[in-house]
Structure formats: structure tokens, C-alpha cells
Scaffold this motif. Sequence first.
Motif, PDB file in Angstrom:
ATOM      1  N   LEU A  86       0.846  -1.220  -0.071  1.00 42.43           N
ATOM      2  CA  LEU A  86      -0.046  -0.169   0.063  1.00 42.43           C
ATOM      3  C   LEU A  86       0.660   1.203   0.030  1.00 42.43           C
ATOM      4  N   ASP A 136      -5.704   5.254  10.819  1.00 42.77           N
ATOM      5  CA  ASP A 136      -6.217   5.954   9.447  1.00 42.77           C
ATOM      6  C   ASP A 136      -4.987   5.530   8.726  1.00 42.77           C
ATOM      7  N   PHE A 147      -4.391   6.410   5.504  1.00 44.41           N
ATOM      8  CA  PHE A 147      -4.012   7.462   4.934  1.00 44.41           C
ATOM      9  C   PHE A 147      -2.630   7.899   5.599  1.00 44.41           C
ATOM     10  N   ARG A 206       1.235   8.359   5.055  1.00 44.09           N
ATOM     11  CA  ARG A 206       1.856   9.762   4.782  1.00 44.09           C
ATOM     12  C   ARG A 206       2.967   9.744   5.882  1.00 44.09           C
ATOM     13  N   SER A 242       3.023   5.514  -2.784  1.00 48.54           N
ATOM     14  CA  SER A 242       1.839   5.089  -1.815  1.00 48.54           C
ATOM     15  C   SER A 242       0.421   4.988  -2.736  1.00 48.54           C
ATOM     16  N   PHE A 279      -2.360   5.822  -1.772  1.00 42.19           N
ATOM     17  CA  PHE A 279      -3.233   6.823  -1.183  1.00 42.19           C
ATOM     18  C   PHE A 279      -2.786   8.165  -1.672  1.00 42.19           C
TER      19      PHE A 279
END
Length: 158
Positions: A65, A126, A128, A132, A155, A157
Motif C-alpha cells: 500500500l 487511519d 492514509f 503519509r 503510496s 493513497f
Amino acid sequence: MDMHVDDRFRGHRALRRGRVSLPGQVYHVTASTLGRRPWFADFHVGCEAVRAFHHQVALADARLLAWVLMPDHGHWLLQMGECMPLERVVSRLKAASGVRANRMLARAGPLWEPAFHDRALRCEDDLFAVARYIVANPLRAGLVERIGDYPFWDSAFL
């Protein structure tokens, strides 16, 4: 195996005993190079290692991911599939990237430490925000001022 080396990883093996890898579970994995050698500070070596991260044979049915490859370690955000446990997927990622990097370095032998650290994400985490955090490692390390200037990350995301 040298007794000193065996003792060095006895604790790691004990920590992994009884741990299970759950299908669908997302894990943040961190692995260091052997002796924290900055092999991936060389752009071409890093490129070769990164090619292995996207090789579906290494991942099996797990999904990558997010990831970042630092000069002396890597972070992966992995979602497990049905057929292979986390320990095996990480081992295959490290082996595949190590083979490619070693070819560029004209060396043989292990590139990564045998151990790795993982944290299973809880449902309230989360994804995301974790992705990050992972890709921001080069910023926190002072390697670049903008993440877009660092070549070794991705990523799903972002």
C-alpha cells in the motif's frame, strides 16, 4: 552458525513466537540493512531494490500500500492476502531486493538484517495517515525538503 550471531537473534525469534498473520490485516513493517550500511544511498542500487518491491512473485497475494526505501532501511505498509503469512512476504521482499542490489554492488551475501519490526494496524488507524507518515521519512531525516524530490517511495493513497 556462530554462537554470537545465534544469540543475537534468539530474542527476535522469541518475540515472533505465537504471532499470527491474518488475511486482510495491514502491517507497518520496518527492516534495516545488515549493520545499517547505507547501500541505498547509491541511486542505482536503490533503483534495483525498488524494482523488487513491485514484483508480484515476491508479494504473492499481499498488497503493498505504501513504502519508502531509506539509505539503510525500508518501511512497507502491507495488506496480507490469503496464501502467505507476513514473515514469508517480508522475507521474500528482502531476498528479491537483496539479490538485485547485490548484483549492482558486485557483492554476495545478506543485504538485510534477518529481523524486522512490524505493527499490525487497528481498525481505527487511519491508513492514509500511516502511509503519509511512512513516505515522510526522508523529510524527517533531512534528506530532502520536499517528498517529491526523494526518488524511493510510493503510496496507493497519494
